[in-house]
Design a protein around this motif. Sequence first.
Motif, PDB file in Angstrom:
ATOM      1  N   GLY A  26      43.403  51.297  37.802  1.00  0.00           N
ATOM      2  CA  GLY A  26      42.383  50.438  36.720  1.00  0.00           C
ATOM      3  C   GLY A  26      42.334  49.453  35.916  1.00  0.00           C
ATOM      4  O   GLY A  26      41.167  49.366  36.196  1.00  0.00           O
ATOM      5  N   GLN A  27      42.987  49.084  36.532  1.00  0.00           N
ATOM      6  CA  GLN A  27      43.649  47.679  36.244  1.00  0.00           C
ATOM      7  C   GLN A  27      42.506  46.671  36.936  1.00  0.00           C
ATOM      8  O   GLN A  27      41.961  45.693  36.671  1.00  0.00           O
ATOM      9  N   PHE A  28      42.812  46.816  37.878  1.00  0.00           N
ATOM     10  CA  PHE A  28      42.133  46.373  39.207  1.00  0.00           C
ATOM     11  C   PHE A  28      40.224  47.240  39.443  1.00  0.00           C
ATOM     12  O   PHE A  28      39.574  45.515  39.277  1.00  0.00           O
ATOM     13  N   PHE A  29      39.599  47.781  39.045  1.00  0.00           N
ATOM     14  CA  PHE A  29      38.720  47.740  38.870  1.00  0.00           C
ATOM     15  C   PHE A  29      37.933  47.091  38.156  1.00  0.00           C
ATOM     16  O   PHE A  29      36.882  46.704  37.575  1.00  0.00           O
ATOM     17  N   ASP A  30      38.446  47.352  36.307  1.00  0.00           N
ATOM     18  CA  ASP A  30      38.020  46.584  35.577  1.00  0.00           C
ATOM     19  C   ASP A  30      38.073  45.014  35.650  1.00  0.00           C
ATOM     20  O   ASP A  30      37.174  43.840  35.321  1.00  0.00           O
ATOM     21  N   ALA A  31      39.283  44.767  36.684  1.00  0.00           N
ATOM     22  CA  ALA A  31      39.044  43.116  36.464  1.00  0.00           C
ATOM     23  C   ALA A  31      37.599  42.755  38.165  1.00  0.00           C
ATOM     24  O   ALA A  31      37.676  41.685  37.521  1.00  0.00           O
ATOM     25  N   ALA A  32      37.239  43.997  38.481  1.00  0.00           N
ATOM     26  CA  ALA A  32      36.101  43.273  39.848  1.00  0.00           C
ATOM     27  C   ALA A  32      35.256  43.692  39.424  1.00  0.00           C
ATOM     28  O   ALA A  32      34.135  43.629  39.276  1.00  0.00           O
ATOM     29  N   ILE A  33      35.150  44.455  37.871  1.00  0.00           N
ATOM     30  CA  ILE A  33      33.906  45.116  37.064  1.00  0.00           C
ATOM     31  C   ILE A  33      33.396  44.126  36.436  1.00  0.00           C
ATOM     32  O   ILE A  33      32.291  43.330  36.282  1.00  0.00           O
ATOM     33  N   PHE A  77      48.825  40.259  43.731  1.00  0.00           N
ATOM     34  CA  PHE A  77      48.381  40.859  44.322  1.00  0.00           C
ATOM     35  C   PHE A  77      47.069  41.542  43.889  1.00  0.00           C
ATOM     36  O   PHE A  77      46.345  41.244  42.433  1.00  0.00           O
ATOM     37  N   ALA A  78      45.905  42.185  44.645  1.00  0.00           N
ATOM     38  CA  ALA A  78      44.348  43.451  44.690  1.00  0.00           C
ATOM     39  C   ALA A  78      43.637  42.092  44.646  1.00  0.00           C
ATOM     40  O   ALA A  78      42.916  41.666  44.044  1.00  0.00           O
ATOM     41  N   SER A  79      43.503  41.848  45.569  1.00  0.00           N
ATOM     42  CA  SER A  79      42.511  40.384  46.618  1.00  0.00           C
ATOM     43  C   SER A  79      40.952  41.149  45.765  1.00  0.00           C
ATOM     44  O   SER A  79      40.252  42.953  46.096  1.00  0.00           O
TER      45      SER A  79
END
Length: 252
Positions: free
Chosen positions: A8-15, A191-193
């Motif tokens: 969820g944190q990655f999706f939030d960052a990408a959004i 991590f998580a590009s």
Amino acid sequence: MSDSKLAGQFFDAAIGLLQRVRDEEAGTIEAAGTMIADTVADGGRLFAFGAGHSSLAAQDLVYRAGSLALMNLLAVPGAVGVDVMPATLGSALERVDGLATAVLDASPARSGDLLVVISLSGRNALPVEMAMSARARGLKVIGVTSVAYASETRSRHTSGTYLKDHCDVVLDSKIAIGDAELTLDTIPAPFASASTVVTSALLQAVMATAAGTLADRRVEPPLLRSGNVDGGLEWNDRVFEEYADRIFYWQR
């Protein structure tokens, strides 16, 4: 921390990044789309280049359902993706002077065409030289990069410049130095590009703008359809035939 929370944190960052580029790059997206539309309308050809993982966004524009059929991949042998062994050789090639000029010399690119150059850091010799050499040949250049790298890293080109310094339009992906959105105390590296997600979205927004601009001028955009829908292959064959002199990934 649960895996789902990290996801969820990655999706939030990408959004969040997508919202930033939507709002902060609206003007440059419009300019880039208009430049592509101008090139198409004036009889020019379109090319896209990216080295390493930046090539993923370039390839996403080529022979792509919903995209312009005139976009051709300008490939540098050994520098497209991670298909060479060892994979680190591809990274080394990005730092070789003269390679971009040799590739352009052997390509069909000419004055009046347009080249999209994608490089997250914009600091390596290959993308810098590609943009410089393309403009010297009379091509328009759209650069897609993270401008932040120019203020926090040292250029690897002999000129000391970056990709952003040699473009007619620069699209800033806003990606942070290091291209990793998440950190965790129990993991020693970030991590998580998100660069591929954001860069591809930026370029699809540009292509949408180009298509709309052509339509506003009553010029049918040379778009491809999915070959997996009824009539798609026939549609594409018509487009290929009509623009055969400007498409280099297809043969009769």
